[in-house]
Design an enzyme around this catalytic site. Structure first.
Site, short mmCIF file in Angstrom:
data_model
loop_
_atom_site.label_atom_id
_atom_site.label_comp_id
_atom_site.label_asym_id
_atom_site.label_seq_id
_atom_site.Cartn_x
_atom_site.Cartn_y
_atom_site.Cartn_z
N ARG A 176 0.82 -1.22 0.00
CA ARG A 176 0.00 0.00 0.00
C ARG A 176 0.86 1.27 0.00
NH1 ARG A 176 -2.45 -3.64 -1.25
NH2 ARG A 176 -4.42 -4.43 -0.47
N SER A 197 -11.74 0.69 3.54
CA SER A 197 -10.89 0.32 4.67
C SER A 197 -10.05 1.52 5.10
CB SER A 197 -9.98 -0.85 4.29
OG SER A 197 -10.75 -2.01 4.04
N GLU A 231 -4.67 4.04 5.67
CA GLU A 231 -4.71 4.08 4.21
C GLU A 231 -5.28 5.42 3.77
OE1 GLU A 231 -6.04 0.93 1.69
OE2 GLU A 231 -5.96 -0.54 3.31
#
Length: 309
Positions: free
Chosen positions: A161, A213, A290
């Site tokens: 990520r 998320s 994130e």
């Protein structure tokens, strides 16, 4: 190009939160983006670039700088055999569908992931152990001075990520992925199964505004042993009971914050701090966002490169 001045940024994020900015310029094509960025650089006009706004929380106070929105509702894609070149403004799921139709394998796991191709590259988006950096061949980017250059996959320094572009002012203009031939029927079946699974666990953005998320999964180098879903740790720590103002946790997924009717961006910020706190207390693990915050927020306890603009 479309120019909105001033622009209410809650209209441009999936969280549907955020105050106004002085001017928002919508660019669909690479040429529009390059011209706009280079003009801003020449005039020394401060700006930020956003894509689909699916990974962003904008301050209730808004921003005192301009915004470039690089999104195209019509896919801009072409392929040469197994290489697919796509404008970074293209919606990621539109690219996934295109690859299915063309019988090209390598990006089907991006099915249903919101946002643009450019955002997916910067954040190295993925699912089920796969990520876009695995199949990226090259990309055209704008560097911090507004110069256009072509770079290979190594330039991005991809990690889970993460890409190097999160630490720079560089912008993804277009991307070439190296895929392989697949069975269109099998790919279509896989796509349908992925959409079904996502519908079972993830909220409908039209009725439950959110950013998907909120935290990355826990890294294998941590006390988790192997990478595990942050949602599991949050649920075990009692995360589903958390609520701040109008922001609350999605009933089916403890790693998703939902904007209620009266929620503010500050509520989301304060709720995410509580989520970090309970997991740290119970498991001695640190959750990593994130989602990115942009603008001014109260009660900021930490400000890292990836967490805030």
């Amino acid at each position: 190009m479309k120019i909105v001045s001033p622009a209410l940024l809650s209209h441009y994020t999936t969280f549907q939160l955020g105050g106004a900015c002085p001017t928002l310029i919508e660019c669909c094509t690479a040429d529009e983006l390059i011209k706009t960025v280079q003009q801003f650089k020449k005039d020394k006009t401060p700006f930020i670039l956003i894509g689909g706004g699916s990974n962003l929380v904008v301050s209730d106070q808004g921003l005192n700088l301009n915004v470039i929105r690089y999104v195209s509702q019509n896919p801009i894609i072409e392929n040469d055999e197994d290489d697919v070149t796509v404008c970074a403004s293209t919606i990621l799921d539109d690219l996934a569908l295109y690859c299915v139709d063309q019988g090209l394998e390598g990006l089907n796991y991006t099915t249903g992931i919101p946002g643009t191709v450019g955002g997916a590259v910067v954040g190295n988006a993925g699912a089920w152990g796969k990520q876009v950096g695995d199949v990226l061949k090259s990309a055209v980017i704008l560097d911090s001075d507004g110069n256009v250059k072509t770079v290979g996959v190594g330039y991005f320094q991809f990690a889970y990520r993460h890409s190097h572009l999160k630490e720079t002012d560089e912008i993804v203009v277009s991307v070439t992925f190296s895929l392989k031939k697949g069975d269109p029927v099998a790919l279509a079946q896989e796509r349908a199964e992925i959409l079904k699974k996502r519908a079972e666990k993830h909220p409908d953005l039209s009725t439950h505004p959110c950013a998907g998320s909120f935290f990355r999964n826990i890294e294998p180098s941590s006390k988790a042993g192997k990478r595990q879903a942050s949602g599991w740790f949050l649920e075990e720590a009692g995360g589903k009971n958390l609520k701040v103002g109008g922001a609350y946790i999605f009933e089916k997924h403890a790693n998703i914050i939902i904007k209620g009717p009266d929620a503010k961006a500050q509520d989301v910020h304060d709720l995410h701090l509580k989520m970090i706190e309970i997991v740290k207390k119970k498991f001695d693990l640190k959750l990593v966002r994130e989602v990115r915050f942009v603008g001014r927020f109260n009660n900021i306890k930490e400000r890292d490169q990836e967490g805030f603009w």
